[in-house]
Design an enzyme around this catalytic site. Sequence first.
Site, short mmCIF file in Angstrom:
data_model
loop_
_atom_site.label_atom_id
_atom_site.label_comp_id
_atom_site.label_asym_id
_atom_site.label_seq_id
_atom_site.Cartn_x
_atom_site.Cartn_y
_atom_site.Cartn_z
N HIS A 1 -0.60 0.74 -10.26
CA HIS A 1 -1.34 -0.18 -9.39
C HIS A 1 -1.90 -1.36 -10.20
O HIS A 1 -3.09 -1.67 -10.15
CB HIS A 1 -2.46 0.54 -8.64
CG HIS A 1 -2.87 -0.15 -7.37
ND1 HIS A 1 -3.37 0.52 -6.28
CD2 HIS A 1 -2.84 -1.45 -7.00
CE1 HIS A 1 -3.65 -0.32 -5.31
NE2 HIS A 1 -3.33 -1.54 -5.73
N ARG B 1 0.85 -1.18 0.00
CA ARG B 1 0.00 0.00 0.00
C ARG B 1 0.89 1.23 0.00
O ARG B 1 1.96 1.24 0.63
CB ARG B 1 -0.93 0.02 1.22
CG ARG B 1 -2.10 -0.95 1.14
CD ARG B 1 -3.09 -0.54 0.07
NE ARG B 1 -4.25 -1.42 -0.02
CZ ARG B 1 -4.35 -2.45 -0.84
NH1 ARG B 1 -3.32 -2.75 -1.64
NH2 ARG B 1 -5.44 -3.18 -0.88
N GLU C 1 -3.81 8.06 -5.37
CA GLU C 1 -3.86 7.50 -6.72
C GLU C 1 -5.04 8.08 -7.49
O GLU C 1 -6.11 8.26 -6.90
CB GLU C 1 -3.95 5.97 -6.66
CG GLU C 1 -2.73 5.34 -6.01
CD GLU C 1 -2.79 3.82 -5.94
OE1 GLU C 1 -3.76 3.22 -6.50
OE2 GLU C 1 -1.89 3.23 -5.34
#
Length: 333
Positions: free
Chosen positions: A294, A246, A275
């Site tokens: 991601h 994370r 993000e």
Amino acid sequence: MSAASPLHVLEYIRHQDGIWDLPAEYVDSLRREFPQVRFSSPANNAACDALLPEADIVLGWAVRPDNFAPARRLKWIQVTAAGVGGLLFPELVASDVIVTNGRGLHAVSMAEHTLGVMLMFVRKLHLARDAQRERVWNQDAQWATPPPFRDLGGTTMALVGLGAVGSAIATRAQALGVRVIAVRRHPAADPAPADAQWGNERLDEAVAAADWVVLAAPLTPDTRGLFDRARLARLQPGAVLVNLGRGALVDEAALIEALAEHRFAGAALDVFENEPLDTRSPLWSMPHVIVTPHVSGFGPRYWERGMELFRRNLHAWNAGRPLENLVDKQAGY
């Protein structure tokens, strides 16, 4: 559950851009396999909120702090992601609602992503790609400019987290000759699939000994900001940080500062504090940083694997058996 009140599963796996919307055919398949169960698949938040008070089980992300109170029939939430931090608000944690997650579904993809970026660094493939974009034959520069070309074999990895993803990383890294030191909350006497398992109190020691520092830990109150300025300062000059856990595991401002001053060799980052990553972030333009959006968990058969897990758990629920991937709501994973 009486015939007049069948078990009600509320499916709500939706995302604003549509990428993470569960395809309708998977819910249709569930209806065929469990004809005695009522399945609802609302199209939007408003319709979902209206149905939530009737739901016994939620598949997805229907539950929020502002709609939890009316969900009085709710007994179990299954999500297809591994991380559940955003779901564990105080009222839910204090309740009797069971939470299960998708840990393990992404393990192979994330492990192969990790090995992929490690190989990029040892072979300088990211620099070759940058040069290709500029049509520059940079053979001499690649040879002469540090860090040097390396072999994976004989290097050491400090692996933070040894769940399903961490175990898959350790297995594959070992196969390429990497020594793996796994740092975890409760180390086991048998270190497999790592070479060693150390407790959290030895994290700084592991980081200082590592060529690769790989973060595969969940985000919890204990791990938030785990890699702050002081811990980042313990990385060796030739080390590379890989974060696919994370973004909030790392103090991003401190990371940018350390990378800008070349205190260690580089970073491969798949997750970020916010993000999408801001277009103004210096991380985009650092040649010794690999930025991916991601995607480390992306892989074939994602929805199939997620629904296979839910099917097994729904059969177990109906039979009164324990569920897979039960989340410790207090621990956060």
